[in-house]
Design a protein around this motif. Structure first.
Motif, PDB file in Angstrom:
ATOM      1  N   SER A  66      51.004 -13.740  -2.466  1.00 61.29           N
ATOM      2  CA  SER A  66      51.376 -14.528  -3.653  1.00 61.29           C
ATOM      3  C   SER A  66      52.262 -13.716  -4.575  1.00 61.29           C
ATOM      4  CB  SER A  66      50.121 -14.945  -4.406  1.00 61.29           C
ATOM      5  OG  SER A  66      49.593 -13.836  -5.090  1.00 61.29           O
ATOM      6  N   GLU A  67      52.867 -14.416  -5.522  1.00 55.83           N
ATOM      7  CA  GLU A  67      53.619 -13.745  -6.591  1.00 55.83           C
ATOM      8  C   GLU A  67      52.644 -12.875  -7.368  1.00 55.83           C
ATOM      9  OE1 GLU A  67      56.811 -14.550  -7.255  1.00 55.83           O
ATOM     10  OE2 GLU A  67      57.075 -16.385  -6.088  1.00 55.83           O
ATOM     11  N   LYS A  68      53.166 -11.809  -7.985  1.00 55.69           N
ATOM     12  CA  LYS A  68      52.292 -10.910  -8.720  1.00 55.69           C
ATOM     13  C   LYS A  68      51.688 -11.595  -9.950  1.00 55.69           C
ATOM     14  CE  LYS A  68      52.168  -5.983  -9.325  1.00 55.69           C
ATOM     15  NZ  LYS A  68      52.931  -4.757  -9.317  1.00 55.69           N
ATOM     16  N   SER A  69      52.452 -12.535 -10.544  1.00 60.34           N
ATOM     17  CA  SER A  69      52.012 -13.123 -11.818  1.00 60.34           C
ATOM     18  C   SER A  69      51.103 -14.336 -11.638  1.00 60.34           C
ATOM     19  CB  SER A  69      53.244 -13.520 -12.628  1.00 60.34           C
ATOM     20  OG  SER A  69      54.055 -14.352 -11.820  1.00 60.34           O
ATOM     21  N   ILE A  70      50.922 -14.787 -10.404  1.00 63.21           N
ATOM     22  CA  ILE A  70      50.146 -16.022 -10.211  1.00 63.21           C
ATOM     23  C   ILE A  70      48.930 -15.759  -9.320  1.00 63.21           C
ATOM     24  CG2 ILE A  70      50.216 -18.411  -9.349  1.00 63.21           C
ATOM     25  CD1 ILE A  70      53.211 -18.411  -9.897  1.00 63.21           C
ATOM     26  N   ASP A  71      47.747 -16.147  -9.843  1.00 57.69           N
ATOM     27  CA  ASP A  71      46.540 -16.034  -9.030  1.00 57.69           C
ATOM     28  C   ASP A  71      46.363 -17.363  -8.289  1.00 57.69           C
ATOM     29  OD1 ASP A  71      44.031 -15.821  -7.938  1.00 57.69           O
ATOM     30  OD2 ASP A  71      43.227 -14.683  -9.629  1.00 57.69           O
ATOM     31  N   VAL A  72      46.542 -17.322  -6.977  1.00 60.90           N
ATOM     32  CA  VAL A  72      46.569 -18.579  -6.217  1.00 60.90           C
ATOM     33  C   VAL A  72      45.202 -18.967  -5.661  1.00 60.90           C
ATOM     34  CG1 VAL A  72      48.982 -18.288  -5.553  1.00 60.90           C
ATOM     35  CG2 VAL A  72      47.188 -17.388  -4.057  1.00 60.90           C
ATOM     36  N   ARG A  73      44.182 -18.156  -5.940  1.00 63.56           N
ATOM     37  CA  ARG A  73      42.902 -18.395  -5.262  1.00 63.56           C
ATOM     38  C   ARG A  73      42.292 -19.760  -5.577  1.00 63.56           C
ATOM     39  NH1 ARG A  73      40.194 -12.762  -6.635  1.00 63.56           N
ATOM     40  NH2 ARG A  73      41.302 -13.242  -8.556  1.00 63.56           N
ATOM     41  N   LYS A  74      42.366 -20.161  -6.852  1.00 66.31           N
ATOM     42  CA  LYS A  74      41.780 -21.468  -7.214  1.00 66.31           C
ATOM     43  C   LYS A  74      42.536 -22.604  -6.541  1.00 66.31           C
ATOM     44  CE  LYS A  74      39.858 -20.328 -11.688  1.00 66.31           C
ATOM     45  NZ  LYS A  74      40.108 -20.387 -13.130  1.00 66.31           N
ATOM     46  N   SER A  75      43.866 -22.473  -6.493  1.00 63.31           N
ATOM     47  CA  SER A  75      44.673 -23.524  -5.866  1.00 63.31           C
ATOM     48  C   SER A  75      44.345 -23.625  -4.383  1.00 63.31           C
ATOM     49  CB  SER A  75      46.159 -23.222  -6.033  1.00 63.31           C
ATOM     50  OG  SER A  75      46.457 -22.998  -7.369  1.00 63.31           O
ATOM     51  N   VAL A  76      44.124 -22.470  -3.741  1.00 63.87           N
ATOM     52  CA  VAL A  76      43.762 -22.480  -2.311  1.00 63.87           C
ATOM     53  C   VAL A  76      42.436 -23.220  -2.150  1.00 63.87           C
ATOM     54  CG1 VAL A  76      43.029 -21.023  -0.376  1.00 63.87           C
ATOM     55  CG2 VAL A  76      45.012 -20.356  -1.750  1.00 63.87           C
ATOM     56  N   PHE A  77      41.505 -22.902  -3.031  1.00 65.21           N
ATOM     57  CA  PHE A  77      40.190 -23.546  -2.970  1.00 65.21           C
ATOM     58  C   PHE A  77      40.327 -25.065  -3.154  1.00 65.21           C
ATOM     59  CE2 PHE A  77      36.471 -25.209  -5.216  1.00 65.21           C
ATOM     60  CZ  PHE A  77      35.450 -24.849  -4.341  1.00 65.21           C
TER      61      PHE A  77
END
Ligand code: ADP
Length: 321
Positions: A268-279
């Motif tokens: 992922s981009e450094k500034s975006i936490d994608v974990r919730k979106s993946v969930f």
């Protein structure tokens, strides 16, 4: 607890340490990592008062090592790479000998008994050091460093030459010690730092090239985050859907299959936490996630890249001159 300011050690025109500064707080367990010739031993020898610096200051528990060498040394226990053991003494005799040598003022018997207990030397305490296994000899080396209950303990390559079981035991012991002492561990073994230290200071050619929490060090050379996700669902469809998530740069299938799940490495981009979106994506498609974990570059790769990067910088500087 340890404060090092602009430390320089020069041998002729060579700098073994070139303007090194760091601070280590109480109860920290820090790895000093670097390739051979980096300056680790020089740094440790200056910290422990065995070697004087060309310039710069070292404070141990607020005491300048030059102004109050005896007081500063009382706060330090040192395990050199070759522990100064006396093979003809028993473990107890040797620890009593070190007690005298350090002019320790703590109540002798309970203090030595406690160290024997912490270092798990009880079963061999009356044996001659000569007859001990290498692992137990190393424990005796650690035990001598603990006499006087120093606030800081410094270990130089403490697991070198031990077998895997002994290595695990000594690493566990080091972790236990960090509850009561500030621990500095010098090593060229990357796995050791990963297994034992909360923080790593990497030195190369006499300079600090990284000083980070061990878990964060990888991020310093990566420009994003990587996760390994295990999802139950149709492989191709899952992969395409993951790619569409905002902030996801790449998705790679690892080819690993576990029952009806497949694994993917998401960057992922450094500034975006994608974990919730993946969930959320997986929930809305009824694709159960059965695992999600950070998937870092290993410390070895990080180390090599950092050292190469710092060598590259100095080469460029040299060429400019
Ligand atoms: P490390 O412990 O990381 O392997 P050292 O601290 O032993 O590194 O050495 C750092 C540098 O200082 C090396 O280039 C080494 O050759 C040099 N050096 C160390 N001790 C001496 C000495 N007594 N005389 C000259 N050079 C030295």
């Amino acid at each position: 607890m340890i404060k090092v300011q602009n430390l320089v050690k020069r041998y002729g025109s060579n700098y073994a340490l070139n303007d090194v500064s760091f601070e280590i707080g109480e109860g920290e367990i820090v790895g000093l990592l670097g390739p051979n010739g980096a300056g680790k031993s020089t740094a440790m020898n200056i910290l422990t008062g065995y070697l004087s610096s060309t310039s710069g200051e070292v404070y141990i528990n607020g005491v300048n090592i030059l102004d109050g060498p005896i007081e500063a040394k009382k706060n330090i226990g040192f395990l050199p790479e070759q522990p100064p053991l006396y093979p003809e003494m028993t473990v107890t005799e040797y620890l009593n000998f070190v007690y005298e040598l350090k002019s320790c003022e703590l109540e002798r018997e309970p203090h030595i008994a406690e160290i024997i207990s912490v270092t798990k030397l009880g079963e061999v305490k009356d044996r001659l050091i000569r007859n001990l296994s290498k692992g137990n000899k190393q424990r005796v080396g650690i035990a001598q460093a603990l006499i006087g209950d120093p606030k800081v303990v410094i270990f130089d390559e403490p697991t070198i030459g031990l077998d895997p079981k002994q290595i695990i035991a000594v690493r566990n012991l080091l972790r236990t010690l960090a509850r009561r002492h500030t621990v500095v561990l010098s090593t060229h073994i990357l796995a050791e730092v990963q297994a034992v230290c909360e923080r790593v200071i990497i030195i190369n050619k006499g300079k600090i090239i990284a000083d980070e929490r061990t878990e964060d060090i990888v991020k310093t050379i990566e420009d994003g985050y990587r996760y390994k996700v295990k999802v139950c669902g149709p492989a191709r469809e899952v992969e395409l859907a993951l790619r569409k998530i905002n902030g996801v740069k790449t998705v790679e299938s690892t080819g690993e299959r576990d029952l009806d799940s497949f694994s993917y490495i998401i960057e992922s981009e450094k500034s975006i936490d994608v974990r919730k979106s993946v969930f959320n994506l997986c929930v809305s498609n009824n694709w159960p996630i059965i695992g999600m974990e950070p998937h870092g570059t290993d410390l070895e790769t990080v180390f090599i890249r950092l050292v190469d990067r710092s060598d590259g910088v100095s080469e460029t500087k040299k060429r400019r001159k």
